[in-house]
Write a protein that holds these residues in place. Structure first.
Motif, mmCIF file in Angstrom:
data_model
loop_
_atom_site.group_PDB
_atom_site.id
_atom_site.type_symbol
_atom_site.label_atom_id
_atom_site.label_comp_id
_atom_site.label_asym_id
_atom_site.label_seq_id
_atom_site.Cartn_x
_atom_site.Cartn_y
_atom_site.Cartn_z
ATOM 1 N N ARG A 276 39.998 53.781 -13.495
ATOM 2 C CA ARG A 276 38.863 54.581 -13.029
ATOM 3 C C ARG A 276 37.551 53.879 -13.318
ATOM 4 O O ARG A 276 36.641 53.835 -12.471
ATOM 5 C CB ARG A 276 38.875 55.961 -13.683
ATOM 6 C CG ARG A 276 37.782 56.887 -13.152
ATOM 7 C CD ARG A 276 37.761 58.242 -13.849
ATOM 8 N NE ARG A 276 37.429 58.136 -15.258
ATOM 9 C CZ ARG A 276 38.287 58.333 -16.249
ATOM 10 N NH1 ARG A 276 39.558 58.617 -15.981
ATOM 11 N NH2 ARG A 276 37.905 58.227 -17.499
ATOM 12 N N ALA A 277 37.428 53.310 -14.537
ATOM 13 C CA ALA A 277 36.202 52.591 -14.885
ATOM 14 C C ALA A 277 36.012 51.365 -13.988
ATOM 15 O O ALA A 277 34.897 51.077 -13.536
ATOM 16 C CB ALA A 277 36.232 52.189 -16.357
ATOM 17 N N LEU A 278 37.103 50.665 -13.703
ATOM 18 C CA LEU A 278 37.007 49.495 -12.828
ATOM 19 C C LEU A 278 36.578 49.901 -11.420
ATOM 20 O O LEU A 278 35.713 49.261 -10.816
ATOM 21 C CB LEU A 278 38.354 48.775 -12.778
ATOM 22 C CG LEU A 278 38.776 48.022 -14.049
ATOM 23 C CD1 LEU A 278 40.216 47.522 -13.928
ATOM 24 C CD2 LEU A 278 37.834 46.844 -14.305
ATOM 25 N N ARG A 279 37.164 50.956 -10.911
ATOM 26 C CA ARG A 279 36.802 51.416 -9.555
ATOM 27 C C ARG A 279 35.360 51.885 -9.486
ATOM 28 O O ARG A 279 34.726 51.819 -8.427
ATOM 29 C CB ARG A 279 37.750 52.534 -9.131
ATOM 30 C CG ARG A 279 39.141 52.053 -8.768
ATOM 31 C CD ARG A 279 40.093 53.217 -8.559
ATOM 32 N NE ARG A 279 41.401 52.754 -8.107
ATOM 33 C CZ ARG A 279 42.500 53.501 -8.137
ATOM 34 N NH1 ARG A 279 42.438 54.749 -8.592
ATOM 35 N NH2 ARG A 279 43.641 53.017 -7.718
ATOM 36 N N ALA A 280 34.848 52.367 -10.623
ATOM 37 C CA ALA A 280 33.457 52.825 -10.663
ATOM 38 C C ALA A 280 32.476 51.662 -10.801
ATOM 39 O O ALA A 280 31.259 51.882 -10.809
ATOM 40 C CB ALA A 280 33.269 53.807 -11.824
ATOM 41 N N GLY A 281 32.999 50.447 -10.921
ATOM 42 C CA GLY A 281 32.140 49.277 -11.012
ATOM 43 C C GLY A 281 31.614 48.989 -12.401
ATOM 44 O O GLY A 281 30.680 48.190 -12.556
ATOM 45 N N VAL A 282 32.214 49.604 -13.437
ATOM 46 C CA VAL A 282 31.786 49.331 -14.805
ATOM 47 C C VAL A 282 32.239 47.926 -15.190
ATOM 48 O O VAL A 282 33.382 47.534 -14.906
ATOM 49 C CB VAL A 282 32.375 50.368 -15.782
ATOM 50 C CG1 VAL A 282 31.876 50.112 -17.202
ATOM 51 C CG2 VAL A 282 32.020 51.778 -15.343
ATOM 52 N N GLU A 283 31.359 47.172 -15.824
ATOM 53 C CA GLU A 283 31.696 45.795 -16.181
ATOM 54 C C GLU A 283 32.750 45.763 -17.277
ATOM 55 O O GLU A 283 32.526 46.262 -18.381
ATOM 56 C CB GLU A 283 30.460 45.029 -16.648
ATOM 57 C CG GLU A 283 30.770 43.573 -16.999
ATOM 58 C CD GLU A 283 29.565 42.779 -17.467
ATOM 59 O OE1 GLU A 283 29.758 41.632 -17.925
ATOM 60 O OE2 GLU A 283 28.439 43.298 -17.379
ATOM 61 N N LYS A 284 33.901 45.183 -16.974
ATOM 62 C CA LYS A 284 34.952 45.011 -17.971
ATOM 63 C C LYS A 284 34.729 43.700 -18.719
ATOM 64 O O LYS A 284 34.511 42.660 -18.105
ATOM 65 C CB LYS A 284 36.329 44.993 -17.312
ATOM 66 C CG LYS A 284 37.481 44.786 -18.312
ATOM 67 C CD LYS A 284 38.831 44.861 -17.633
ATOM 68 C CE LYS A 284 39.094 43.683 -16.732
ATOM 69 N NZ LYS A 284 39.302 42.416 -17.505
ATOM 70 N N ILE A 285 34.796 43.748 -20.038
ATOM 71 C CA ILE A 285 34.668 42.543 -20.842
ATOM 72 C C ILE A 285 36.023 41.914 -21.103
ATOM 73 O O ILE A 285 36.221 40.716 -20.920
ATOM 74 C CB ILE A 285 33.998 42.848 -22.204
ATOM 75 C CG1 ILE A 285 32.645 43.494 -22.019
ATOM 76 C CG2 ILE A 285 33.856 41.577 -23.029
ATOM 77 C CD1 ILE A 285 32.021 43.916 -23.335
ATOM 78 N N TRP A 286 36.962 42.764 -21.560
ATOM 79 C CA TRP A 286 38.226 42.214 -22.057
ATOM 80 C C TRP A 286 39.304 43.268 -21.933
ATOM 81 O O TRP A 286 39.089 44.431 -22.250
ATOM 82 C CB TRP A 286 38.034 41.804 -23.517
ATOM 83 C CG TRP A 286 39.125 40.961 -24.113
ATOM 84 C CD1 TRP A 286 39.922 40.069 -23.465
ATOM 85 C CD2 TRP A 286 39.520 40.928 -25.486
ATOM 86 N NE1 TRP A 286 40.787 39.482 -24.351
ATOM 87 C CE2 TRP A 286 40.559 39.986 -25.589
ATOM 88 C CE3 TRP A 286 39.087 41.596 -26.628
ATOM 89 C CZ2 TRP A 286 41.184 39.698 -26.814
ATOM 90 C CZ3 TRP A 286 39.689 41.321 -27.838
ATOM 91 C CH2 TRP A 286 40.728 40.381 -27.938
ATOM 92 N N GLY A 287 40.489 42.848 -21.442
ATOM 93 C CA GLY A 287 41.624 43.743 -21.339
ATOM 94 C C GLY A 287 42.069 43.872 -19.885
ATOM 95 O O GLY A 287 41.512 43.225 -19.000
ATOM 96 N N PRO A 288 43.063 44.731 -19.639
ATOM 97 C CA PRO A 288 43.817 45.517 -20.610
ATOM 98 C C PRO A 288 44.824 44.664 -21.371
ATOM 99 O O PRO A 288 45.354 43.696 -20.834
ATOM 100 C CB PRO A 288 44.513 46.561 -19.742
ATOM 101 C CG PRO A 288 44.680 45.893 -18.407
ATOM 102 C CD PRO A 288 43.464 45.030 -18.249
ATOM 103 N N GLY A 289 45.073 45.053 -22.626
ATOM 104 C CA GLY A 289 46.016 44.334 -23.460
ATOM 105 C C GLY A 289 46.387 45.163 -24.666
ATOM 106 O O GLY A 289 46.024 46.327 -24.774
ATOM 107 N N ARG A 290 47.159 44.540 -25.580
ATOM 108 C CA ARG A 290 47.549 45.217 -26.810
ATOM 109 C C ARG A 290 47.330 44.282 -27.996
ATOM 110 O O ARG A 290 47.877 43.182 -28.043
ATOM 111 C CB ARG A 290 49.022 45.655 -26.763
ATOM 112 C CG ARG A 290 49.441 46.449 -28.015
ATOM 113 C CD ARG A 290 50.916 46.765 -28.063
ATOM 114 N NE ARG A 290 51.341 47.810 -27.159
ATOM 115 C CZ ARG A 290 51.263 49.116 -27.415
ATOM 116 N NH1 ARG A 290 50.750 49.531 -28.563
ATOM 117 N NH2 ARG A 290 51.696 49.987 -26.537
#
Length: 316
Positions: free
Chosen positions: A225-239
């Motif tokens: 949802r955050a990606l679709r909203a255009g929020v800048e992703k820094i790192w992830g997804p991961g564990r």
């Protein structure tokens, strides 16, 4: 040296309070994109709750010229423990912002505030009214609670020692790098692997605030949802390996790093022994191998603007 277990009077993390120049934009992000709920507003203030949490709010926003951490709040079991902690800290020479008193924030309660070793304002409170909350249902990709807060410190060893000495926080694990030494310390105040972590950084500031989601599916839905909203992703997804929790890091409208996570380890405090993890091993940072590579440019995104020390936020 960590204080004996019997002296640990802090029970849990309550909320983090942030000052931001554009309150409306930040509130819109946290409610309409991130999934928090605005419970209370005041002049220049917004109190945001997680629908699955009994805390009155998990984030407080204040409109101000300077972006910074206003406050980190922790809970104690009762008023007597609040008084004991305040007296211990005053005796040890820690500068109090105010003595234990009735609080005027949503939910009331009884608490005191002080400056930590790098000038952050910290609150300890008890008897705060429990918020009416609910079980987050399957598929709901909204935060259940505030999981943990990570702070940057120019002197992380001193900061860790401060929280161990005065709060009885226990070290769960440490991240190190062969060239840069120890890089992050994970501290717990209950069975959760960490409620506070201290990262080595160029200056005191917020590294990130982390919000727990119901499970893996909800965590991935929230990330999407955050990606679709255009929020800048820094790192992830991961564990991660330390804490075994999932991670997706994003930048909010003011450049603060916020994280979606789930499945943070609950440890057996009677048998747990801290590990030293080599961060240069890719599996330590991301067991799954699904996240983008961590490098100096990614890391710098979470250095944030320096917090100006010894700042007293408004009493609400």
């Amino acid at each position: 040296m960590t204080a004996p277990e019997k002296t640990r009077l802090i029970t849990h993390l309550r909320h983090i309070d942030l000052a931001v120049p554009d309150l409306r934009t930040q509130t819109d992000f946290f409610t309409n994109t991130w999934g928090l709920k605005e419970e209370t507003t005041d002049s220049g203030l917004s109190f945001l709750a997680a629908e699955g949490s009994p805390e009155q709010y998990v984030v407080r926003l204040r409109e101000a010229a300077d972006k910074r951490i206003d406050l980190i709040s922790f809970g104690a079991a009762n008023r007597a423990d609040v008084d004991t902690l305040a007296a211990r800290m005053a005796t040890a020479g820690v500068q109090l912002v105010h003595e234990p008193t009735e609080l005027q924030t949503p939910g009331g309660g009884y608490g005191f505030r002080f400056f930590d070793n790098e000038g952050r304002t910290v609150e300890v409170s008890a008897d705060v009214a429990v918020r009416e909350h609910r079980k987050i249902e399957e598929g709901e990709s909204i935060p259940v609670r505030l999981s943990h807060v990570v702070i940057n410190s120019s002197e992380p060893e001193k900061t860790v020692a401060f929280y161990e000495q005065h709060f009885g926080f226990a070290l769960s694990d440490t991240l190190m790098h062969p060239r840069m030494g120890n890089m992050m310390y994970f501290l717990r105040t209950n069975a959760w692997h960490h409620s506070l972590a201290v990262a080595r950084g160029p200056h005191p500031s917020l590294h990130h605030a982390s919000f727990e989601l119901r499970g893996i599916d909800e965590y991935m839905r929230g990330t999407g949802r955050a990606l679709r909203a255009g929020v800048e992703k820094i790192w992830g997804p991961g564990r991660h390996m330390a804490g075994n929790n999932t991670f997706s890091y994003f930048l909010d409208p003011h450049g603060n790093t916020v994280e979606y996570t789930t499945e943070l380890d609950l440890v057996d405090e009677d048998t747990w022994h801290p590990s030293l993890y080599d961060f240069s091993n890719p599996e330590v940072s991301d067991q799954w191998g699904t996240a983008n590579a961590m490098n100096e440019f990614v890391a710098q995104k979470s250095f944030n603007d320096p917090d100006k020390g010894l700042f007293v936020a408004p009493p609400v």
